[in-house]
Design a protein around this motif. Structure first.
Motif, PDB file in Angstrom:
ATOM      1  N   TYR A 182       0.877  -1.171   0.000  1.00  0.00           N
ATOM      2  CA  TYR A 182       0.000   0.000   0.000  1.00  0.00           C
ATOM      3  C   TYR A 182       0.911   1.216   0.000  1.00  0.00           C
ATOM      4  O   TYR A 182       1.844   1.308   0.809  1.00  0.00           O
ATOM      5  CB  TYR A 182      -0.909  -0.030   1.233  1.00  0.00           C
ATOM      6  CG  TYR A 182      -1.932  -1.141   1.150  1.00  0.00           C
ATOM      7  CD1 TYR A 182      -1.543  -2.467   1.280  1.00  0.00           C
ATOM      8  CD2 TYR A 182      -3.268  -0.869   0.890  1.00  0.00           C
ATOM      9  CE1 TYR A 182      -2.469  -3.505   1.155  1.00  0.00           C
ATOM     10  CE2 TYR A 182      -4.200  -1.899   0.768  1.00  0.00           C
ATOM     11  CZ  TYR A 182      -3.791  -3.207   0.902  1.00  0.00           C
ATOM     12  OH  TYR A 182      -4.704  -4.227   0.772  1.00  0.00           O
TER      13      TYR A 182
ATOM     14  N   LEU B  22      -6.516  -0.574   4.264  1.00  0.00           N
ATOM     15  CA  LEU B  22      -5.274  -0.311   5.000  1.00  0.00           C
ATOM     16  C   LEU B  22      -5.571   0.123   6.436  1.00  0.00           C
ATOM     17  O   LEU B  22      -4.969  -0.382   7.390  1.00  0.00           O
ATOM     18  CB  LEU B  22      -4.460   0.774   4.265  1.00  0.00           C
ATOM     19  CG  LEU B  22      -3.178   1.241   4.942  1.00  0.00           C
ATOM     20  CD1 LEU B  22      -2.153   0.110   5.045  1.00  0.00           C
ATOM     21  CD2 LEU B  22      -2.565   2.423   4.180  1.00  0.00           C
TER      22      LEU B  22
ATOM     23  N   GLU C 181       0.024 -10.376   7.686  1.00  0.00           N
ATOM     24  CA  GLU C 181       0.872  -9.421   8.413  1.00  0.00           C
ATOM     25  C   GLU C 181       0.794  -8.091   7.698  1.00  0.00           C
ATOM     26  O   GLU C 181       0.837  -8.040   6.466  1.00  0.00           O
ATOM     27  CB  GLU C 181       2.333  -9.859   8.370  1.00  0.00           C
ATOM     28  CG  GLU C 181       2.704 -11.017   9.257  1.00  0.00           C
ATOM     29  CD  GLU C 181       4.162 -11.393   9.017  1.00  0.00           C
ATOM     30  OE1 GLU C 181       5.045 -10.596   9.352  1.00  0.00           O
ATOM     31  OE2 GLU C 181       4.388 -12.482   8.456  1.00  0.00           O
ATOM     32  N   TRP C 182       0.735  -7.009   8.470  1.00  0.00           N
ATOM     33  CA  TRP C 182       0.761  -5.666   7.897  1.00  0.00           C
ATOM     34  C   TRP C 182       2.027  -5.006   8.430  1.00  0.00           C
ATOM     35  O   TRP C 182       2.108  -4.702   9.616  1.00  0.00           O
ATOM     36  CB  TRP C 182      -0.475  -4.875   8.310  1.00  0.00           C
ATOM     37  CG  TRP C 182      -1.742  -5.434   7.737  1.00  0.00           C
ATOM     38  CD1 TRP C 182      -2.477  -6.467   8.249  1.00  0.00           C
ATOM     39  CD2 TRP C 182      -2.411  -5.006   6.544  1.00  0.00           C
ATOM     40  NE1 TRP C 182      -3.562  -6.711   7.439  1.00  0.00           N
ATOM     41  CE2 TRP C 182      -3.558  -5.822   6.391  1.00  0.00           C
ATOM     42  CE3 TRP C 182      -2.168  -4.013   5.600  1.00  0.00           C
ATOM     43  CZ2 TRP C 182      -4.449  -5.673   5.327  1.00  0.00           C
ATOM     44  CZ3 TRP C 182      -3.064  -3.861   4.549  1.00  0.00           C
ATOM     45  CH2 TRP C 182      -4.184  -4.686   4.418  1.00  0.00           C
TER      46      TRP C 182
ATOM     47  N   CYS D 272       3.169   0.368   3.406  1.00  0.00           N
ATOM     48  CA  CYS D 272       2.800  -0.745   4.270  1.00  0.00           C
ATOM     49  C   CYS D 272       2.780  -2.009   3.414  1.00  0.00           C
ATOM     50  O   CYS D 272       2.116  -2.034   2.377  1.00  0.00           O
ATOM     51  CB  CYS D 272       1.433  -0.506   4.907  1.00  0.00           C
ATOM     52  SG  CYS D 272       0.912  -1.876   5.957  1.00  0.00           S
TER      53      CYS D 272
ATOM     54  N   GLU E  17      -7.738  -2.903   8.333  1.00  0.00           N
ATOM     55  CA  GLU E  17      -7.039  -4.183   8.550  1.00  0.00           C
ATOM     56  C   GLU E  17      -5.608  -3.983   9.028  1.00  0.00           C
ATOM     57  O   GLU E  17      -5.104  -4.735   9.850  1.00  0.00           O
ATOM     58  CB  GLU E  17      -7.088  -5.022   7.273  1.00  0.00           C
ATOM     59  CG  GLU E  17      -8.519  -5.403   6.907  1.00  0.00           C
ATOM     60  CD  GLU E  17      -8.597  -6.166   5.600  1.00  0.00           C
ATOM     61  OE1 GLU E  17      -7.715  -7.001   5.337  1.00  0.00           O
ATOM     62  OE2 GLU E  17      -9.553  -5.903   4.835  1.00  0.00           O
ATOM     63  N   GLY E  18      -4.962  -2.963   8.497  1.00  0.00           N
ATOM     64  CA  GLY E  18      -3.575  -2.704   8.889  1.00  0.00           C
ATOM     65  C   GLY E  18      -3.496  -1.940  10.203  1.00  0.00           C
ATOM     66  O   GLY E  18      -2.584  -2.128  10.985  1.00  0.00           O
TER      67      GLY E  18
ATOM     68  N   ARG F 258       1.694  -5.731   2.864  1.00  0.00           N
ATOM     69  CA  ARG F 258       0.749  -6.759   3.313  1.00  0.00           C
ATOM     70  C   ARG F 258       1.302  -8.112   2.876  1.00  0.00           C
ATOM     71  O   ARG F 258       1.610  -8.326   1.708  1.00  0.00           O
ATOM     72  CB  ARG F 258      -0.626  -6.532   2.673  1.00  0.00           C
ATOM     73  CG  ARG F 258      -1.659  -7.549   3.086  1.00  0.00           C
ATOM     74  CD  ARG F 258      -2.957  -7.319   2.310  1.00  0.00           C
ATOM     75  NE  ARG F 258      -4.044  -8.174   2.782  1.00  0.00           N
ATOM     76  CZ  ARG F 258      -4.223  -9.440   2.399  1.00  0.00           C
ATOM     77  NH1 ARG F 258      -3.383 -10.012   1.552  1.00  0.00           N
ATOM     78  NH2 ARG F 258      -5.249 -10.145   2.863  1.00  0.00           N
TER      79      ARG F 258
ATOM     80  N   TYR G 222       4.555  -1.967   8.557  1.00  0.00           N
ATOM     81  CA  TYR G 222       4.758  -0.542   8.281  1.00  0.00           C
ATOM     82  C   TYR G 222       6.250  -0.218   8.402  1.00  0.00           C
ATOM     83  O   TYR G 222       7.028  -1.049   8.864  1.00  0.00           O
ATOM     84  CB  TYR G 222       3.974   0.299   9.293  1.00  0.00           C
ATOM     85  CG  TYR G 222       2.463   0.270   9.098  1.00  0.00           C
ATOM     86  CD1 TYR G 222       1.828   1.210   8.295  1.00  0.00           C
ATOM     87  CD2 TYR G 222       1.673  -0.700   9.710  1.00  0.00           C
ATOM     88  CE1 TYR G 222       0.445   1.196   8.124  1.00  0.00           C
ATOM     89  CE2 TYR G 222       0.288  -0.724   9.547  1.00  0.00           C
ATOM     90  CZ  TYR G 222      -0.316   0.233   8.752  1.00  0.00           C
ATOM     91  OH  TYR G 222      -1.678   0.203   8.582  1.00  0.00           O
TER      92      TYR G 222
END
Ligand SMILES: N[C@@H](CCC(=O)N[C@@H](CS)C(=O)NCC(=O)O)C(=O)O
Length: 122
Positions: free
Chosen positions: A44, A81, A103-104, A92, A84-85, A94, A106
């Protein structure tokens, strides 16, 4: 402010284009193995975000074909984003694991470190 930000964004894109790194070339089977893993990932991002550019350059340098998702202009992706993130912050990464957990990740430096470690890159 919006105009200045737009101009800076364009400068970032031009500089990135002019100094774009060369992509590593792998043998077909090796690239396919990498592609199979990166197919489970998406990033993202905003087009002109300097931190996103930093990660995109590493993706290009290491020929990591990861889907890029526009979290600025696409309302659905932006909501994904955030919901869920957990944060509207880019870049980010994913990552969908084999057990379907997600897993997200950052932070540009953490994303690059993770990719380098996962694919054993220099
Ligand atoms: N330390 C972070 C900085 C990331 C950052 O500041 N991203 C900005 C865009 S350049 C952002 O997502 N801002 C949130 C927003 O614009 O809503 C990194 O290295 O990834």
């Amino acid at each position: 402010m919006v105009v200045i930000r737009w101009i800076l964004g364009q400068i970032i894109l031009v500089l990135d284009f002019l100094t774009s790194p060369k992509a590593v070339v792998r043998e077909t089977a090796a690239q396919q193995a990498v592609d199979d893993v990166t197919a489970t990932m998406s990033m993202y991002q905003f087009k002109t975000c300097p931190f996103c550019v930093k990660v995109r350059r590493e993706l290009k340098r290491h020929a990591l074909h990861i889907e890029l998702r526009d979290a600025k202009n696409d309302a659905e992706l932006k909501a994904e984003l955030v919901n869920e993130g957990g944060r509207h912050k880019v870049p980010c990464l994913r990552i969908e694991n084999a057990d379907k957990s997600v897993e997200w990740l950052y932070e540009s430096s953490d994303i690059i470190a993770r990719l380098k470690s996962q694919f054993k890159l220099a």
